[in-house]
Design an enzyme around this catalytic site. Structure first.
Site, PDB file in Angstrom:
ATOM      1  N   GLU A 194      27.997  12.475   4.714  1.00 63.13           N
ATOM      2  CA  GLU A 194      29.310  11.928   5.067  1.00 63.13           C
ATOM      3  C   GLU A 194      29.281  10.398   5.002  1.00 63.13           C
ATOM      4  O   GLU A 194      28.218   9.805   5.214  1.00 63.13           O
ATOM      5  CB  GLU A 194      29.732  12.411   6.472  1.00 63.13           C
ATOM      6  CG  GLU A 194      28.863  11.913   7.597  1.00 63.13           C
ATOM      7  CD  GLU A 194      29.265  12.508   8.953  1.00 63.13           C
ATOM      8  OE1 GLU A 194      29.328  13.744   9.080  1.00 63.13           O
ATOM      9  OE2 GLU A 194      29.485  11.711   9.885  1.00 63.13           O
ATOM     10  N   ARG A 224      25.678  17.703  13.551  1.00 64.57           N
ATOM     11  CA  ARG A 224      25.404  16.665  12.565  1.00 64.57           C
ATOM     12  C   ARG A 224      25.473  17.280  11.179  1.00 64.57           C
ATOM     13  O   ARG A 224      25.146  18.463  11.006  1.00 64.57           O
ATOM     14  CB  ARG A 224      23.981  16.100  12.747  1.00 64.57           C
ATOM     15  CG  ARG A 224      23.860  14.957  13.715  1.00 64.57           C
ATOM     16  CD  ARG A 224      24.513  13.679  13.186  1.00 64.57           C
ATOM     17  NE  ARG A 224      24.436  12.583  14.130  1.00 64.57           N
ATOM     18  CZ  ARG A 224      25.298  12.360  15.123  1.00 64.57           C
ATOM     19  NH1 ARG A 224      26.299  13.169  15.333  1.00 64.57           N
ATOM     20  NH2 ARG A 224      25.152  11.311  15.913  1.00 64.57           N
ATOM     21  N   ARG A 243      15.965  25.677  21.825  1.00 67.76           N
ATOM     22  CA  ARG A 243      14.505  25.521  21.776  1.00 67.76           C
ATOM     23  C   ARG A 243      13.863  26.186  22.983  1.00 67.76           C
ATOM     24  O   ARG A 243      12.840  26.821  22.906  1.00 67.76           O
ATOM     25  CB  ARG A 243      14.130  24.036  21.756  1.00 67.76           C
ATOM     26  CG  ARG A 243      13.959  23.488  20.351  1.00 67.76           C
ATOM     27  CD  ARG A 243      13.747  22.026  20.389  1.00 67.76           C
ATOM     28  NE  ARG A 243      14.809  21.366  21.156  1.00 67.76           N
ATOM     29  CZ  ARG A 243      15.003  20.061  21.198  1.00 67.76           C
ATOM     30  NH1 ARG A 243      14.210  19.261  20.553  1.00 67.76           N
ATOM     31  NH2 ARG A 243      15.987  19.537  21.897  1.00 67.76           N
ATOM     32  N   HIS A 258      34.508  13.577  11.511  1.00 66.90           N
ATOM     33  CA  HIS A 258      33.554  13.195  12.579  1.00 66.90           C
ATOM     34  C   HIS A 258      34.289  12.575  13.770  1.00 66.90           C
ATOM     35  O   HIS A 258      34.034  11.427  14.145  1.00 66.90           O
ATOM     36  CB  HIS A 258      32.484  12.245  12.018  1.00 66.90           C
ATOM     37  CG  HIS A 258      31.218  12.250  12.831  1.00 66.90           C
ATOM     38  ND1 HIS A 258      29.965  12.091  12.287  1.00 66.90           N
ATOM     39  CD2 HIS A 258      31.012  12.382  14.168  1.00 66.90           C
ATOM     40  CE1 HIS A 258      29.051  12.123  13.246  1.00 66.90           C
ATOM     41  NE2 HIS A 258      29.669  12.303  14.390  1.00 66.90           N
ATOM     42  N   ILE A 259      35.207  13.360  14.350  1.00 63.37           N
ATOM     43  CA  ILE A 259      36.038  12.831  15.441  1.00 63.37           C
ATOM     44  C   ILE A 259      35.900  13.651  16.724  1.00 63.37           C
ATOM     45  O   ILE A 259      36.748  13.539  17.618  1.00 63.37           O
ATOM     46  CB  ILE A 259      37.532  12.776  15.028  1.00 63.37           C
ATOM     47  CG1 ILE A 259      38.035  14.148  14.548  1.00 63.37           C
ATOM     48  CG2 ILE A 259      37.761  11.704  13.969  1.00 63.37           C
ATOM     49  CD1 ILE A 259      39.553  14.238  14.411  1.00 63.37           C
ATOM     50  N   GLY A 314      22.495  22.314  24.847  1.00 66.40           N
ATOM     51  CA  GLY A 314      22.448  21.122  25.697  1.00 66.40           C
ATOM     52  C   GLY A 314      23.762  21.007  26.450  1.00 66.40           C
ATOM     53  O   GLY A 314      24.493  21.994  26.612  1.00 66.40           O
ATOM     54  N   ILE A 368      26.621  19.627  25.719  1.00 63.39           N
ATOM     55  CA  ILE A 368      27.860  19.942  24.983  1.00 63.39           C
ATOM     56  C   ILE A 368      27.955  21.452  24.762  1.00 63.39           C
ATOM     57  O   ILE A 368      29.006  22.067  24.962  1.00 63.39           O
ATOM     58  CB  ILE A 368      27.917  19.171  23.648  1.00 63.39           C
ATOM     59  CG1 ILE A 368      27.925  17.662  23.922  1.00 63.39           C
ATOM     60  CG2 ILE A 368      29.138  19.590  22.829  1.00 63.39           C
ATOM     61  CD1 ILE A 368      27.726  16.793  22.687  1.00 63.39           C
TER      62      ILE A 368
HETATM   63  C1  GLV Z   1      28.624  11.604  17.676  1.00 54.71           C
HETATM   64  O1  GLV Z   1      28.464  12.215  16.677  1.00 54.71           O
HETATM   65  C2  GLV Z   1      27.568  11.277  18.589  1.00 54.71           C
HETATM   66  O2  GLV Z   1      26.393  11.561  18.309  1.00 54.71           O
HETATM   67  O3  GLV Z   1      27.885  10.694  19.636  1.00 54.71           O
END
Ligand code: GLV
Length: 333
Positions: free
Chosen positions: A269, A240, A179, A287-288, A156, A158
């Site tokens: 987490e 995730r 996919r 998760h930053i 995607g 990112i």
């Molecule tokens: C962060 O993990 C988001 O989904 O924006």
């Protein structure tokens, strides 16, 4: 006319709270109290809207306790904290925060990749522990990034940002699995070649995961997939928790079946699998990936604008289930 009521479920930028307070009666959890689902439901019971983060769960039980609720605006692009089917059934709109975090998250994916492959955290801990007494030819020797093969699972926006950085910045050969295959223009821009998952795992020097969490993507990387990777490979997860089987990964790292990993997200987490905490060849961050000041503010503003857009103007900016809600209404007897 009295203002509609909204809840901000977590501590938030004061300027975003102020902006929402122009339009709504706002209750905010500014002290960031860790609410149980029952406490969350109590605070939400009389509200029309809620501003959530990815750690706030919206499920059928909560929805049944909140009869006035019309919208849940997530300050995250991922929305596996939402039970979208239950929300649609309850006539509650969900919105997420796509777009604004792509480049920041891609930067961080690269930061984790570089830190893991070049052993930045591991060597820093060792240095801080006072163990450095001489230079050695093989001291913390890692794996090169430049010129290597980068495998991206999940292409995607990112994933494409990570591909562009790898191809244009570091001269990497980029392969990806997704996919569906991207159009030729996007592939050319990212200099990326579509391959099957197994080919990717077997041939990549570094594997980066950027797939959304769904029941199907759970454990995209488990023991079998780790066994396909090169012993010199790096694995990075900025997607995730649950996309990787963390116990299997910790075992593979300990036994040096892969060289290193960089993880920003974890199964369960904020708890982290205890085995990951004891293996040295993994870089762990809380998760930053989207956490630059500017991007977190942009995400918060987008969530706020979704609340204002929908509750005040009837037009959410980035809705998730608007069409599903419309077709449910259309098919109602
Ligand atoms: C962060 O993990 C988001 O989904 O924006």
């Amino acid at each position: 006319m009295s203002k509609q009521r909204i809840l901000i479920a977590r501590a938030m930028f004061p300027e975003v709270i102020d902006k929402l307070a122009v339009h709504f009666e706002v209750e905010s959890n500014q002290e960031d109290a860790p609410w149980s689902q029952e406490e969350f439901a109590k605070h939400l019971a009389d509200k029309q809207g809620v501003f959530t983060t990815g750690s706030d769960r919206i499920d059928a039980a909560l929805l049944s306790a909140c009869p006035h609720l019309k919208i849940c605006a997530n300050m995250a692009v991922g929305y596996n904290n939402f039970d979208i089917a239950a929300m649609t059934a309850a006539g509650v709109l969900g919105t997420n925060a796509p777009g604004v975090l792509n480049e920041t998250t891609a930067d961080f994916g690269f930061a984790l990749l570089m830190a893991a492959a070049r052993r930045v955290s591991e060597s820093e801990h060792w240095l801080r522990a006072g163990q450095w007494d001489r230079w050695r030819y093989d001291l913390f020797a890692g794996t090169d990034i430049h010129g290597s093969t980068l495998g991206i699972i999940g292409m995607g926006r990112i994933g494409q940002g990570i591909a562009r950085r790898g191809a244009h910045g570091f001269g990497m050969q980029v392969i990806y699995h997704n996919r569906s295959q991207l159009d030729a223009a996007t592939e050319a821009e990212c200099k990326a070649r579509y391959v099957g998952k197994e080919e990717l795992l077997r041939s990549a020097d570094h594997v980066v995961l950027v797939v959304p969490y769904t029941p199907e993507s759970r454990h995209t990387i488990g023991a079998a997939e780790l066994a396909m990777m090169k012993p010199t490979a790096t694995l990075v997860n900025v997607a995730r928790g649950g996309i990787v089987d963390d116990a299997a990964l910790a075992a593979a790292l300990r036994e040096k079946r892969i060289a290193a990993a960089g993880l920003d997200v974890f199964e369960g987490e904020p708890s982290v699998h205890p085995d990951l905490l004891t293996v040295p060849n993994v870089v762990l961050t809380p998760h930053i990936a989207s956490a630059s000041n500017a991007t977190r503010l942009a995400m918060a503003n987008l969530a706020a604008d979704n609340l204002i857009g929908f509750l005040i103007h009837g037009k959410p900016l980035t809705p998730l289930n608007l069409e599903a809600m419309a077709s449910k209404t259309a098919s109602a007897p």
